[in-house]
Design a protein around this motif. Structure first.
Motif, PDB file in Angstrom:
ATOM      1  N   GLY A   9       0.840  -1.195   0.000  1.00  0.00           N
ATOM      2  CA  GLY A   9       0.000   0.000   0.000  1.00  0.00           C
ATOM      3  C   GLY A   9       0.874   1.244   0.000  1.00  0.00           C
ATOM      4  N   GLU A  10       0.291   2.377   0.327  1.00  0.00           N
ATOM      5  CA  GLU A  10       1.001   3.656   0.240  1.00  0.00           C
ATOM      6  C   GLU A  10       2.203   3.683   1.176  1.00  0.00           C
ATOM      7  OE1 GLU A  10       0.397   8.409   1.022  1.00  0.00           O
ATOM      8  OE2 GLU A  10      -1.334   7.092   1.175  1.00  0.00           O
ATOM      9  N   LEU A  11       3.388   3.905   0.585  1.00  0.00           N
ATOM     10  CA  LEU A  11       4.614   3.997   1.378  1.00  0.00           C
ATOM     11  C   LEU A  11       4.702   5.377   2.018  1.00  0.00           C
ATOM     12  CD1 LEU A  11       7.040   2.164  -1.053  1.00  0.00           C
ATOM     13  CD2 LEU A  11       5.964   1.271   1.005  1.00  0.00           C
ATOM     14  N   VAL A  12       5.047   5.384   3.308  1.00  0.00           N
ATOM     15  CA  VAL A  12       5.067   6.645   4.053  1.00  0.00           C
ATOM     16  C   VAL A  12       6.417   6.959   4.689  1.00  0.00           C
ATOM     17  CG1 VAL A  12       2.589   6.630   4.513  1.00  0.00           C
ATOM     18  CG2 VAL A  12       4.142   5.530   6.143  1.00  0.00           C
ATOM     19  N   GLU A  68       8.296   1.663   5.107  1.00  0.00           N
ATOM     20  CA  GLU A  68       7.098   1.558   5.928  1.00  0.00           C
ATOM     21  C   GLU A  68       5.906   2.074   5.130  1.00  0.00           C
ATOM     22  OE1 GLU A  68       5.354   3.370  10.112  1.00  0.00           O
ATOM     23  OE2 GLU A  68       7.504   3.443   9.720  1.00  0.00           O
ATOM     24  N   SER A  69       4.830   1.336   5.208  1.00  0.00           N
ATOM     25  CA  SER A  69       3.597   1.741   4.535  1.00  0.00           C
ATOM     26  C   SER A  69       2.512   1.955   5.581  1.00  0.00           C
ATOM     27  CB  SER A  69       3.157   0.669   3.533  1.00  0.00           C
ATOM     28  OG  SER A  69       2.609  -0.444   4.214  1.00  0.00           O
ATOM     29  N   VAL A  70       1.338   2.314   5.110  1.00  0.00           N
ATOM     30  CA  VAL A  70       0.206   2.468   6.026  1.00  0.00           C
ATOM     31  C   VAL A  70      -0.205   1.114   6.589  1.00  0.00           C
ATOM     32  CG1 VAL A  70      -0.631   4.605   4.970  1.00  0.00           C
ATOM     33  CG2 VAL A  70      -1.435   2.419   4.102  1.00  0.00           C
ATOM     34  N   LYS A  71       0.224   0.022   5.956  1.00  0.00           N
ATOM     35  CA  LYS A  71      -0.149  -1.327   6.386  1.00  0.00           C
ATOM     36  C   LYS A  71       0.925  -2.041   7.194  1.00  0.00           C
ATOM     37  CE  LYS A  71      -2.970  -2.485   2.321  1.00  0.00           C
ATOM     38  NZ  LYS A  71      -3.059  -3.456   1.215  1.00  0.00           N
ATOM     39  N   ALA A  72       2.202  -1.842   6.836  1.00  0.00           N
ATOM     40  CA  ALA A  72       3.258  -2.674   7.424  1.00  0.00           C
ATOM     41  C   ALA A  72       4.633  -2.050   7.223  1.00  0.00           C
ATOM     42  CB  ALA A  72       3.236  -4.050   6.768  1.00  0.00           C
TER      43      ALA A  72
END
Length: 123
Positions: free
Chosen positions: A36-39, A60-64
């Protein structure tokens, strides 16, 4: 799913592109889609020697949080610093946004998957 034929792939969903003795490493379209979206991007240290299979950095993404592994042994010679301020660039262009580069004199890419084998792995 975009899987370029001119790259090599790992079982951890990294891609490798060779340019002489330098190898650009990034994550695949499949990996960025799963994350998902990488942050956030935690870069490796330039100059660090790594063995094939070593954890080199994290995204790091919004998921993992995902560990990025060295597909080959060598020395980290460059980091894509633009990802520190915009890791989401990987989401829009995973193959245009390499994460780090390794210099290696005797890397054997034949040990990595070609595009056909990688497509079969993620199917």
């Amino acid at each position: 799913m975009n899987i370029p034929d001119d790259l090599r792939y790992t079982s951890h969903d990294e891609w490798v592109k060779q340019d002489g003795n330098t190898f650009a490493i990034g994550i695949t379209d499949f990996a960025q889609d799963q994350l998902g979206e990488l942050v956030h991007f935690e870069p490796p240290a330039v100059g660090e020697s790594v063995a094939a299979g070593d954890v080199v950095c994290e995204v790091e993404s919004v998921k993992a949080v995902a560990e990025i592994y060295a597909p080959i042994a060598g020395k980290v010679v460059e980091v894509n610093d633009a990802l520190a301020d915009g890791p989401e660039a990987i989401n829009s262009d995973p193959y245009g946004n390499w994460i780090f580069k390794i210099e290696a004199a005797d890397a054997n890419l034949d040990e990595l998957m070609n595009a056909e084998a990688y497509r079969a792995k993620i199917a």
